[in-house]
Motif scaffolding. Sequence first.
Motif, PDB file in Angstrom:
ATOM      1  N   ALA A  19      27.835   2.646  15.315  1.00 45.67           N
ATOM      2  CA  ALA A  19      28.314   4.007  15.056  1.00 45.67           C
ATOM      3  C   ALA A  19      28.108   4.407  13.603  1.00 45.67           C
ATOM      4  CB  ALA A  19      29.795   4.118  15.425  1.00 45.67           C
ATOM      5  N   ALA A  20      28.210   3.478  12.705  1.00 42.57           N
ATOM      6  CA  ALA A  20      28.088   3.785  11.278  1.00 42.57           C
ATOM      7  C   ALA A  20      26.646   3.751  10.791  1.00 42.57           C
ATOM      8  CB  ALA A  20      28.911   2.812  10.461  1.00 42.57           C
ATOM      9  N   LYS A  21      25.736   3.289  11.614  1.00 43.00           N
ATOM     10  CA  LYS A  21      24.344   3.139  11.200  1.00 43.00           C
ATOM     11  C   LYS A  21      23.580   4.434  11.424  1.00 43.00           C
ATOM     12  CE  LYS A  21      20.977  -0.468  11.336  1.00 43.00           C
ATOM     13  NZ  LYS A  21      20.601  -1.702  11.984  1.00 43.00           N
ATOM     14  N   SER A  22      22.958   4.916  10.364  1.00 50.44           N
ATOM     15  CA  SER A  22      22.177   6.147  10.478  1.00 50.44           C
ATOM     16  C   SER A  22      20.735   5.810  10.821  1.00 50.44           C
ATOM     17  CB  SER A  22      22.218   6.920   9.150  1.00 50.44           C
ATOM     18  OG  SER A  22      21.502   6.232   8.155  1.00 50.44           O
ATOM     19  N   VAL A  52      22.462  22.136  17.058  1.00 51.98           N
ATOM     20  CA  VAL A  52      23.859  21.743  16.870  1.00 51.98           C
ATOM     21  C   VAL A  52      24.135  20.444  17.607  1.00 51.98           C
ATOM     22  CG1 VAL A  52      26.245  22.413  17.318  1.00 51.98           C
ATOM     23  CG2 VAL A  52      24.596  24.114  16.511  1.00 51.98           C
ATOM     24  N   ARG A  53      23.612  20.334  18.825  1.00 52.01           N
ATOM     25  CA  ARG A  53      23.864  19.133  19.620  1.00 52.01           C
ATOM     26  C   ARG A  53      23.240  17.897  18.950  1.00 52.01           C
ATOM     27  NH1 ARG A  53      27.637  17.184  22.613  1.00 52.01           N
ATOM     28  NH2 ARG A  53      26.879  15.442  23.775  1.00 52.01           N
ATOM     29  N   THR A  54      22.047  18.035  18.428  1.00 54.34           N
ATOM     30  CA  THR A  54      21.381  16.924  17.732  1.00 54.34           C
ATOM     31  C   THR A  54      22.172  16.531  16.497  1.00 54.34           C
ATOM     32  OG1 THR A  54      19.258  17.782  18.479  1.00 54.34           O
ATOM     33  CG2 THR A  54      19.201  16.162  16.731  1.00 54.34           C
ATOM     34  N   TRP A  55      22.678  17.544  15.793  1.00 56.62           N
ATOM     35  CA  TRP A  55      23.454  17.265  14.586  1.00 56.62           C
ATOM     36  C   TRP A  55      24.751  16.541  14.928  1.00 56.62           C
ATOM     37  CZ3 TRP A  55      28.280  18.906  12.838  1.00 56.62           C
ATOM     38  CH2 TRP A  55      28.559  18.578  11.514  1.00 56.62           C
ATOM     39  N   ILE A  56      25.413  16.971  15.976  1.00 49.55           N
ATOM     40  CA  ILE A  56      26.674  16.333  16.375  1.00 49.55           C
ATOM     41  C   ILE A  56      26.420  14.898  16.822  1.00 49.55           C
ATOM     42  CG2 ILE A  56      28.508  16.345  18.132  1.00 49.55           C
ATOM     43  CD1 ILE A  56      28.529  19.383  17.917  1.00 49.55           C
ATOM     44  N   ASP A  57      25.341  14.681  17.595  1.00 45.73           N
ATOM     45  CA  ASP A  57      25.024  13.322  18.043  1.00 45.73           C
ATOM     46  C   ASP A  57      24.685  12.400  16.881  1.00 45.73           C
ATOM     47  OD1 ASP A  57      25.498  13.897  20.665  1.00 45.73           O
ATOM     48  OD2 ASP A  57      23.400  14.329  21.139  1.00 45.73           O
ATOM     49  N   SER A  58      24.152  12.945  15.786  1.00 40.62           N
ATOM     50  CA  SER A  58      23.788  12.107  14.640  1.00 40.62           C
ATOM     51  C   SER A  58      24.962  11.904  13.678  1.00 40.62           C
ATOM     52  CB  SER A  58      22.609  12.728  13.880  1.00 40.62           C
ATOM     53  OG  SER A  58      23.012  13.946  13.286  1.00 40.62           O
ATOM     54  N   TRP A  59      26.049  12.572  13.916  1.00 40.29           N
ATOM     55  CA  TRP A  59      27.213  12.473  13.044  1.00 40.29           C
ATOM     56  C   TRP A  59      27.948  11.164  13.330  1.00 40.29           C
ATOM     57  CZ3 TRP A  59      32.455  15.270  13.544  1.00 40.29           C
ATOM     58  CH2 TRP A  59      33.115  15.292  12.296  1.00 40.29           C
ATOM     59  N   PRO A  60      28.131  10.285  12.351  1.00 37.78           N
ATOM     60  CA  PRO A  60      28.735   8.981  12.600  1.00 37.78           C
ATOM     61  C   PRO A  60      30.152   9.049  13.165  1.00 37.78           C
ATOM     62  CG  PRO A  60      27.687   9.017  10.440  1.00 37.78           C
ATOM     63  CD  PRO A  60      27.638  10.403  10.977  1.00 37.78           C
ATOM     64  N   VAL A  61      30.946  10.035  12.760  1.00 37.16           N
ATOM     65  CA  VAL A  61      32.314  10.131  13.271  1.00 37.16           C
ATOM     66  C   VAL A  61      32.298  10.405  14.778  1.00 37.16           C
ATOM     67  CG1 VAL A  61      34.469  11.430  13.137  1.00 37.16           C
ATOM     68  CG2 VAL A  61      33.219  10.869  11.042  1.00 37.16           C
ATOM     69  N   TYR A  62      31.390  11.278  15.228  1.00 39.14           N
ATOM     70  CA  TYR A  62      31.266  11.577  16.661  1.00 39.14           C
ATOM     71  C   TYR A  62      30.863  10.312  17.423  1.00 39.14           C
ATOM     72  CZ  TYR A  62      29.607  13.565  21.017  1.00 39.14           C
ATOM     73  OH  TYR A  62      29.410  13.833  22.345  1.00 39.14           O
ATOM     74  N   ARG A  63      29.871   9.603  16.906  1.00 39.92           N
ATOM     75  CA  ARG A  63      29.435   8.357  17.566  1.00 39.92           C
ATOM     76  C   ARG A  63      30.570   7.340  17.598  1.00 39.92           C
ATOM     77  NH1 ARG A  63      24.767   8.853  14.227  1.00 39.92           N
ATOM     78  NH2 ARG A  63      25.493   7.045  13.048  1.00 39.92           N
ATOM     79  N   GLN A  64      31.367   7.315  16.545  1.00 38.43           N
ATOM     80  CA  GLN A  64      32.481   6.375  16.476  1.00 38.43           C
ATOM     81  C   GLN A  64      33.536   6.706  17.527  1.00 38.43           C
ATOM     82  OE1 GLN A  64      34.097   6.082  12.543  1.00 38.43           O
ATOM     83  NE2 GLN A  64      35.994   5.144  13.230  1.00 38.43           N
ATOM     84  N   LEU A  65      33.870   7.975  17.675  1.00 38.12           N
ATOM     85  CA  LEU A  65      34.937   8.381  18.592  1.00 38.12           C
ATOM     86  C   LEU A  65      34.516   8.345  20.053  1.00 38.12           C
ATOM     87  CD1 LEU A  65      36.455  11.334  16.545  1.00 38.12           C
ATOM     88  CD2 LEU A  65      37.350   9.006  16.785  1.00 38.12           C
ATOM     89  N   THR A  66      33.232   8.567  20.332  1.00 33.96           N
ATOM     90  CA  THR A  66      32.787   8.649  21.725  1.00 33.96           C
ATOM     91  C   THR A  66      32.075   7.392  22.207  1.00 33.96           C
ATOM     92  OG1 THR A  66      30.692   9.657  21.059  1.00 33.96           O
ATOM     93  CG2 THR A  66      32.534  11.142  21.609  1.00 33.96           C
ATOM     94  N   GLY A  67      31.697   6.504  21.315  1.00 31.59           N
ATOM     95  CA  GLY A  67      30.922   5.331  21.713  1.00 31.59           C
ATOM     96  C   GLY A  67      31.768   4.093  21.878  1.00 31.59           C
ATOM     97  N   THR A  68      31.081   2.962  21.839  1.00 26.88           N
ATOM     98  CA  THR A  68      31.743   1.662  22.041  1.00 26.88           C
ATOM     99  C   THR A  68      32.157   1.011  20.726  1.00 26.88           C
ATOM    100  OG1 THR A  68      29.593   0.567  21.999  1.00 26.88           O
ATOM    101  CG2 THR A  68      30.450   1.242  24.160  1.00 26.88           C
ATOM    102  N   ASP A  69      32.087   1.766  19.642  1.00 25.07           N
ATOM    103  CA  ASP A  69      32.419   1.231  18.320  1.00 25.07           C
ATOM    104  C   ASP A  69      33.512   2.091  17.678  1.00 25.07           C
ATOM    105  OD1 ASP A  69      32.322  -0.159  15.927  1.00 25.07           O
ATOM    106  OD2 ASP A  69      30.503   0.804  15.212  1.00 25.07           O
TER     107      ASP A  69
END
Length: 188
Positions: A27-30, A3-20
């Motif tokens: 954040a949008a790059k898979s 679950v944690r790996t899946w959440i970290d790979s989810w672009p919306v999560y990266r967008q909300l928690t990262g610098t983008d």
Amino acid sequence: MGVRTWIDSWPVYRQLTGTDPLGRGAAAKSGRSARLTPRVASADRVVKSVCPYCAVGCGQNVYVQDEKVTQIEGDPNSPISRGRLCPKGAASLQLTTGDARGHQVLYRRPHGTEWERLGLDTAMDMIADRVIEARRAGWQWEVDETRTRRTLGIASLGGATLDNEENYLLKKLFTALGAIQIENQARV
């Protein structure tokens, strides 16, 4: 995949928690898109060319690998097309490498129903003989006591699939042969 790996790979999560926060960069790059390479990356060389389909003269980059054309794209440095190609120009690769492209001279005899293959030299001789005979049969030195020096036995109807230089040379050829019925889509 946990679950944690899946959440970290989810672009919306990266967008909300990262610098983008707007999702316009990393954040949008898979992972899959990060591993992709351009289809022209393996080309040995790039040859500049001009689209053969109309008289506009859009620039093309022809990518060659192992002496074979592998891709044709618009040339971004072209002042005419600035890297853009119409649908026909974008399909130029089919013109050079398509399975439907013929590599033999085909000839169908008058009233014939089948095509037969001819050698190039034979076909060129047939064309030259017919041009000479048509010119000779239709030649007019004068009409109504007016000197004309022309032939009505030859006409040219050209298309814009040739570039301006080729159309110019064809116009000069038919004019030198004495033809006056010369028309071209490109209006050379």
